[in-house]
Motif scaffolding. Structure first.
Motif, PDB file in Angstrom:
ATOM      1  N   SER A  65       9.608   4.058  -3.851  1.00  0.00           N
ATOM      2  CA  SER A  65       9.239   3.776  -2.471  1.00  0.00           C
ATOM      3  C   SER A  65      10.428   3.244  -1.676  1.00  0.00           C
ATOM      4  N   PRO A  66      10.865   3.978  -0.648  1.00  0.00           N
ATOM      5  CA  PRO A  66      12.019   3.536   0.133  1.00  0.00           C
ATOM      6  C   PRO A  66      11.704   2.488   1.203  1.00  0.00           C
ATOM      7  N   SER A  67      10.416   2.270   1.505  1.00  0.00           N
ATOM      8  CA  SER A  67      10.060   1.313   2.551  1.00  0.00           C
ATOM      9  C   SER A  67       8.678   0.736   2.275  1.00  0.00           C
ATOM     10  N   LEU A  68       8.330  -0.310   3.019  1.00  0.00           N
ATOM     11  CA  LEU A  68       7.032  -0.964   2.874  1.00  0.00           C
ATOM     12  C   LEU A  68       5.884   0.013   3.124  1.00  0.00           C
ATOM     13  N   GLY A  69       5.965   0.746   4.226  1.00  0.00           N
ATOM     14  CA  GLY A  69       4.920   1.715   4.556  1.00  0.00           C
ATOM     15  C   GLY A  69       4.820   2.822   3.525  1.00  0.00           C
ATOM     16  N   GLU A  70       5.972   3.270   3.071  1.00  0.00           N
ATOM     17  CA  GLU A  70       5.987   4.339   2.061  1.00  0.00           C
ATOM     18  C   GLU A  70       5.460   3.818   0.725  1.00  0.00           C
ATOM     19  N   SER A  71       5.714   2.567   0.423  1.00  0.00           N
ATOM     20  CA  SER A  71       5.186   1.979  -0.803  1.00  0.00           C
ATOM     21  C   SER A  71       3.667   1.998  -0.784  1.00  0.00           C
ATOM     22  N   ASN A  72       3.072   1.558   0.321  1.00  0.00           N
ATOM     23  CA  ASN A  72       1.614   1.621   0.467  1.00  0.00           C
ATOM     24  C   ASN A  72       1.110   3.035   0.250  1.00  0.00           C
ATOM     25  N   SER A  73       1.741   3.974   0.907  1.00  0.00           N
ATOM     26  CA  SER A  73       1.320   5.375   0.850  1.00  0.00           C
ATOM     27  C   SER A  73       1.420   5.943  -0.565  1.00  0.00           C
ATOM     28  N   ARG A  74       2.534   5.697  -1.219  1.00  0.00           N
ATOM     29  CA  ARG A  74       2.732   6.266  -2.561  1.00  0.00           C
ATOM     30  C   ARG A  74       1.815   5.623  -3.597  1.00  0.00           C
ATOM     31  N   ILE A  75       1.569   4.339  -3.478  1.00  0.00           N
ATOM     32  CA  ILE A  75       0.662   3.695  -4.435  1.00  0.00           C
ATOM     33  C   ILE A  75      -0.754   4.225  -4.230  1.00  0.00           C
ATOM     34  N   ARG A  76      -1.186   4.372  -2.983  1.00  0.00           N
ATOM     35  CA  ARG A  76      -2.517   4.943  -2.720  1.00  0.00           C
ATOM     36  C   ARG A  76      -2.591   6.385  -3.244  1.00  0.00           C
ATOM     37  N   LYS A  77      -1.520   7.142  -3.069  1.00  0.00           N
ATOM     38  CA  LYS A  77      -1.457   8.524  -3.559  1.00  0.00           C
ATOM     39  C   LYS A  77      -1.571   8.546  -5.089  1.00  0.00           C
ATOM     40  N   ALA A  78      -0.906   7.606  -5.748  1.00  0.00           N
ATOM     41  CA  ALA A  78      -0.977   7.517  -7.210  1.00  0.00           C
ATOM     42  C   ALA A  78      -2.397   7.180  -7.656  1.00  0.00           C
ATOM     43  N   LEU A  79      -3.036   6.257  -6.959  1.00  0.00           N
ATOM     44  CA  LEU A  79      -4.404   5.880  -7.319  1.00  0.00           C
ATOM     45  C   LEU A  79      -5.376   7.033  -7.110  1.00  0.00           C
ATOM     46  N   LYS A  80      -5.135   7.815  -6.092  1.00  0.00           N
ATOM     47  CA  LYS A  80      -5.988   8.983  -5.854  1.00  0.00           C
ATOM     48  C   LYS A  80      -5.765  10.020  -6.953  1.00  0.00           C
ATOM     49  N   GLY A  81      -4.505  10.311  -7.249  1.00  0.00           N
ATOM     50  CA  GLY A  81      -4.203  11.332  -8.248  1.00  0.00           C
ATOM     51  C   GLY A  81      -4.553  10.930  -9.662  1.00  0.00           C
ATOM     52  N   LEU A  82      -4.218   9.715 -10.049  1.00  0.00           N
ATOM     53  CA  LEU A  82      -4.444   9.280 -11.428  1.00  0.00           C
ATOM     54  C   LEU A  82      -5.887   8.884 -11.706  1.00  0.00           C
ATOM     55  N   PHE A  83      -6.551   8.263 -10.720  1.00  0.00           N
ATOM     56  CA  PHE A  83      -7.878   7.718 -10.979  1.00  0.00           C
ATOM     57  C   PHE A  83      -8.962   8.261 -10.051  1.00  0.00           C
ATOM     58  N   GLY A  84      -8.592   9.106  -9.096  1.00  0.00           N
ATOM     59  CA  GLY A  84      -9.573   9.661  -8.169  1.00  0.00           C
ATOM     60  C   GLY A  84     -10.076   8.656  -7.143  1.00  0.00           C
ATOM     61  N   LEU A  85      -9.314   7.601  -6.896  1.00  0.00           N
ATOM     62  CA  LEU A  85      -9.733   6.555  -5.967  1.00  0.00           C
ATOM     63  C   LEU A  85      -9.233   6.832  -4.555  1.00  0.00           C
ATOM     64  N   GLU A  86     -10.148   6.797  -3.624  1.00  0.00           N
ATOM     65  CA  GLU A  86      -9.821   6.953  -2.204  1.00  0.00           C
ATOM     66  C   GLU A  86      -9.571   5.571  -1.608  1.00  0.00           C
ATOM     67  N   PRO A  87      -8.880   5.494  -0.458  1.00  0.00           N
ATOM     68  CA  PRO A  87      -8.573   4.189   0.147  1.00  0.00           C
ATOM     69  C   PRO A  87      -9.790   3.294   0.374  1.00  0.00           C
ATOM     70  N   GLN A  88     -10.941   3.853   0.693  1.00  0.00           N
ATOM     71  CA  GLN A  88     -12.140   3.054   0.989  1.00  0.00           C
ATOM     72  C   GLN A  88     -12.945   2.710  -0.273  1.00  0.00           C
ATOM     73  N   ASP A  89     -12.576   3.256  -1.432  1.00  0.00           N
ATOM     74  CA  ASP A  89     -13.273   2.953  -2.686  1.00  0.00           C
ATOM     75  C   ASP A  89     -12.961   1.533  -3.146  1.00  0.00           C
ATOM     76  N   SER A  90     -13.858   0.966  -3.950  1.00  0.00           N
ATOM     77  CA  SER A  90     -13.599  -0.330  -4.577  1.00  0.00           C
ATOM     78  C   SER A  90     -12.481  -0.158  -5.586  1.00  0.00           C
ATOM     79  N   ILE A  91     -11.611  -1.155  -5.662  1.00  0.00           N
ATOM     80  CA  ILE A  91     -10.494  -1.075  -6.604  1.00  0.00           C
ATOM     81  C   ILE A  91     -11.008  -1.055  -8.044  1.00  0.00           C
ATOM     82  N   VAL A  92     -12.098  -1.749  -8.302  1.00  0.00           N
ATOM     83  CA  VAL A  92     -12.801  -1.680  -9.585  1.00  0.00           C
ATOM     84  C   VAL A  92     -14.293  -1.659  -9.275  1.00  0.00           C
ATOM     85  N   PRO A  93     -15.088  -1.031 -10.120  1.00  0.00           N
ATOM     86  CA  PRO A  93     -16.528  -0.969  -9.845  1.00  0.00           C
ATOM     87  C   PRO A  93     -17.126  -2.362  -9.613  1.00  0.00           C
ATOM     88  N   GLY A  94     -17.912  -2.467  -8.563  1.00  0.00           N
ATOM     89  CA  GLY A  94     -18.587  -3.713  -8.238  1.00  0.00           C
ATOM     90  C   GLY A  94     -17.796  -4.665  -7.368  1.00  0.00           C
TER      91      GLY A  94
END
Length: 180
Positions: A65-94
């Motif tokens: 991640s080259p910047s703060l904004g890009e870090s947010n974006s890439r981590i969210r992208k990783a969570l979507k790709g690796l775990f199928g989590l969308e930004p509005q999903d709970s980080i863990v169930p419940g």
């Protein structure tokens, strides 16, 4: 140890590639080794604030991640790709904490601690050290295992964003219903 044999083997390949100074996808493998180093440093850190900054540094190393904004974006992208989590999903169930809020909190905490906006010596943070450590650990494990699959794919590109795009494409392919 038996249950983690695949992960240990995968991590061993990353370390061997680093030690030998050779191998395919050297930038991505180096990113994992750097992240593993920062993860270790975070676990050994006595101050929670500094540990969280180190854990987020580990995560940032994985995704270049080259910047703060890009870090947010890439981590969210990783969570979507690796775990199928969308930004509005709970980080863990419940949980009432969304993926977007969790990612924002850890990226912001690192930035504010390292730039002196928040005290390094107090431990008044929104998230717990254990939660951030578990998050970083899951990313390290999934990154190394997925990198092995990526290396075996058609023509992998040795760049974090390309790797993240490939991860998302793999998840989308698995989610798509098979043709009739």
């Amino acid at each position: 140890m038996g249950a983690g044999a695949g992960t240990l083997s995968s991590a061993g390949k990353r370390i061997s590639s680093f030690v030998a100074g050779a191998g395919t996808l050297s930038a991505l493998q180096m990113a994992w080794c750097n992240a593993a180093y920062w993860f270790h440093e975070a676990l050994a850190e006595p101050l929670t604030t500094v540990a969280i900054a180190k854990l987020e540094t580990a995560v940032e190393n994985l995704f270049g991640s080259p910047s703060l904004g890009e870090s947010n974006s890439r981590i969210r992208k990783a969570l979507k790709g690796l775990f199928g989590l969308e930004p509005q999903d709970s980080i863990v169930p419940g949980s009432t904490v969304t993926v977007s809020a969790f990612v924002k909190d850890i990226v912001e905490a690192r930035s504010r601690i390292l730039h002196g906006n928040w005290s390094t010596l107090t431990e008044e943070l929104a998230m717990g050290r254990g939660d951030v450590a578990a998050f970083a650990r899951e990313l390290l494990v999934n990154y190394t295992e997925t990198l092995g699959l990526y290396a075996a794919s058609g023509s992998p590109v040795d760049e974090a964003l390309q790797f993240l795009n490939w991860i998302e494409m793999q998840r989308a392919t698995k989610a798509s219903p098979p043709p009739p």
